[in-house]
Write an enzyme that holds these catalytic residues in place. Sequence first.
Site, PDB file in Angstrom:
ATOM      1  N   VAL A 124       0.822  -1.205   0.000  1.00  0.00           N
ATOM      2  CA  VAL A 124       0.000   0.000   0.000  1.00  0.00           C
ATOM      3  C   VAL A 124       0.858   1.257   0.000  1.00  0.00           C
ATOM      4  O   VAL A 124       0.588   2.215  -0.727  1.00  0.00           O
ATOM      5  CB  VAL A 124      -0.959  -0.021   1.212  1.00  0.00           C
ATOM      6  CG1 VAL A 124      -1.673   1.317   1.366  1.00  0.00           C
ATOM      7  CG2 VAL A 124      -1.984  -1.150   1.051  1.00  0.00           C
ATOM      8  N   ASP A 125       1.923   1.286   0.802  1.00  0.00           N
ATOM      9  CA  ASP A 125       2.732   2.497   0.938  1.00  0.00           C
ATOM     10  C   ASP A 125       3.460   2.838  -0.361  1.00  0.00           C
ATOM     11  O   ASP A 125       3.511   3.994  -0.779  1.00  0.00           O
ATOM     12  CB  ASP A 125       3.739   2.317   2.078  1.00  0.00           C
ATOM     13  CG  ASP A 125       3.800   3.541   2.994  1.00  0.00           C
ATOM     14  OD1 ASP A 125       3.018   4.488   2.789  1.00  0.00           O
ATOM     15  OD2 ASP A 125       4.627   3.551   3.916  1.00  0.00           O
ATOM     16  N   ASP A 126       4.056   1.842  -1.007  1.00  0.00           N
ATOM     17  CA  ASP A 126       4.716   2.101  -2.284  1.00  0.00           C
ATOM     18  C   ASP A 126       3.714   2.523  -3.348  1.00  0.00           C
ATOM     19  O   ASP A 126       4.030   3.339  -4.221  1.00  0.00           O
ATOM     20  CB  ASP A 126       5.478   0.855  -2.740  1.00  0.00           C
ATOM     21  CG  ASP A 126       6.857   0.773  -2.125  1.00  0.00           C
ATOM     22  OD1 ASP A 126       7.745   1.494  -2.582  1.00  0.00           O
ATOM     23  OD2 ASP A 126       7.033   0.010  -1.169  1.00  0.00           O
ATOM     24  N   ALA A 186       2.755   6.100  -2.840  1.00  0.00           N
ATOM     25  CA  ALA A 186       3.920   6.922  -3.195  1.00  0.00           C
ATOM     26  C   ALA A 186       4.001   7.098  -4.706  1.00  0.00           C
ATOM     27  O   ALA A 186       4.213   8.207  -5.215  1.00  0.00           O
ATOM     28  CB  ALA A 186       5.203   6.288  -2.656  1.00  0.00           C
TER      29      ALA A 186
END
Length: 631
Positions: A374-376, A379
């Site tokens: 999710v974070d990548d 981003a």
Amino acid sequence: MANVLSKVDEEMDRLTATLIQKQEPEGTWHFCFENGIIIDAYVIILFQTLNIENEVLIRQLHDRILAEQQPEGCWKLHFDDDEGNLSASIEAYYALLYSGYSVKTDEPMQRAKRFIQSKGGLGKVTSILTKTILAATGQMNWPASISSIPLEILLLPTFSPINFYEFSGYSRVHLTPMLILADRHFSIKTAQTPELDDLKVDRIHTDEPHSREYQELQDSIHSELRRLIGTPRSIHEAAITKAEQLILQRIEPDGTLYSYASSTILMIFSLLALGYDKHHPLITHAIQGITAMQCSVDDKTTIQNSPSTVWDTALLAYAMQESGINNGHEAIRKAAAYLLSKQHHKTADWNIHNPNPIPGGWGFSDSNTLNPDVDDTTAALRAIQTLSETDPLYRESWNRGLNWVLSMQNEDGGWPAFEKNTNKKMLTWLAIEGAKSAAIDPSEADLTGRTLEYLGNFCGLDIQHKFIKSGTKWLLKHQEKDGSWYGRWGICYIYGTWAALTGLEAVGVSSNHTVVQKGAQWLLRIQNPDGGWGESCRSDRLLRYVSLGESTPSQTAWALDALIAVHPQPTAQINKGIYRLIASLQEDNWMTSYPTGAGLPGNYYTHYHSYRYIWPLLTLSHYRNKYGDYS
């Protein structure tokens, strides 16, 4: 105020000029993802065990490990790891000997041995990875914490209350080769394998006492296993085949297992245990993949566990656009094109708990094609946002990525890292150090906050939407009593609080909300006298904020970014922090290289070499964009 803005502009110009100069021709940024000496040690042990002819790399890794030794003889995980780390010290000692470039009579090795013996020797090792490497190379028996987990758990269907896919993906790709090795009682020694008998102070206890919760977990597993049909022998053989296939199906194009060096090293040992020749193409390819993960900085070479190319490129492209560089600039165009090529287009393990959406996430590493997070993904979506407004190709990519992120929301309202609803607490009862952090992939404040920030600031969504309200409620519920939030993937409470506050602000929670004010006041209370912020890696082990006593660039940037989001006008504390942040970017000392990336509490921390650029540039940009009219 005018002087602050002048300094901010000057530093932003310097940072962006440096980044443009450092960008690779294909649009990426390659910064080192530095993980201490653990992976370096494992690579030496593996290469020497297999007689891999790469003396240049082995000598480079040896020299780096030796250079990291402390005067007391130990190795540390971080600067303020005052007592030294026993597991890391044993790994270093073993690897230095195995390399052939150090011998036991060397003064540094004598100091290392004295430290290890003073801490109880091999028998006091707690790291499961250390135990696995030692057992696989004949230095100790297989620990009961691994050998007591039946390999047959891999055969349980996904609808079983306890099954292998209830573990996190990270756990599965490390646990599977471990289970194969323990099942076969595998060990391999060569004529060059060092003997570590001098490190055996007391009898090594592999049968650790188990808790009531652990026994309850074992009972649940065995209860489910009794439902399997077949003779014990046929079931066991099926489990071995299943384990082998699970590994083979998750090998990335570069030969690594799930793009992690650590799991790839375990995979190679497990393939040997299954009868693969050491020259088998799969093992040769895996060795090439690990070798390609090397990074050299300041004449020192290390092996990165998982190079951060996608993560760094996405965040830097986003930060540069926040600083005022438009999407027509060549640097942004090249970075965006690279990111577009790295979006995932096939289903993988994440699909098991989330069966319906079209693939659309991004992974952490250049070689990652199976394990989006999710974070990548958010981003990358930030980085291509403006291009998606005019270019149909980027719009289609952006839509797929957004839909994937929304589909990954957990039932409790928060967001995980890699896999949805993988949060069965019972699995943390395994008798494995770090199981509480690694075994499951629950909602976390940093991931939930970052996702809300993206959805609010880049998608125009707010708490009027049901799923946004659900995520907001999760964050509000998980604030600590002191006003902070725990962050899983950064150190630690500063990181979590930054993500939570910026996320809440982005989706429309008022700056005057009690929870927001409580979080902001906590940040101000822990501000250092020099104006910056710094938190120790010990926070994630003790599960409470521990001051570093000094300021780091990334943690100062996180705290400032949160306060900028909350405060409508600049304050004296914010301005003091800005001055300290800018000053820190001209320094080169242990504070600027302190690891602020989190991996596994008490075992694994990361110094992102990119973080001295990403977060300061982003924070300075937000300061300029919000407060520029106050000059």
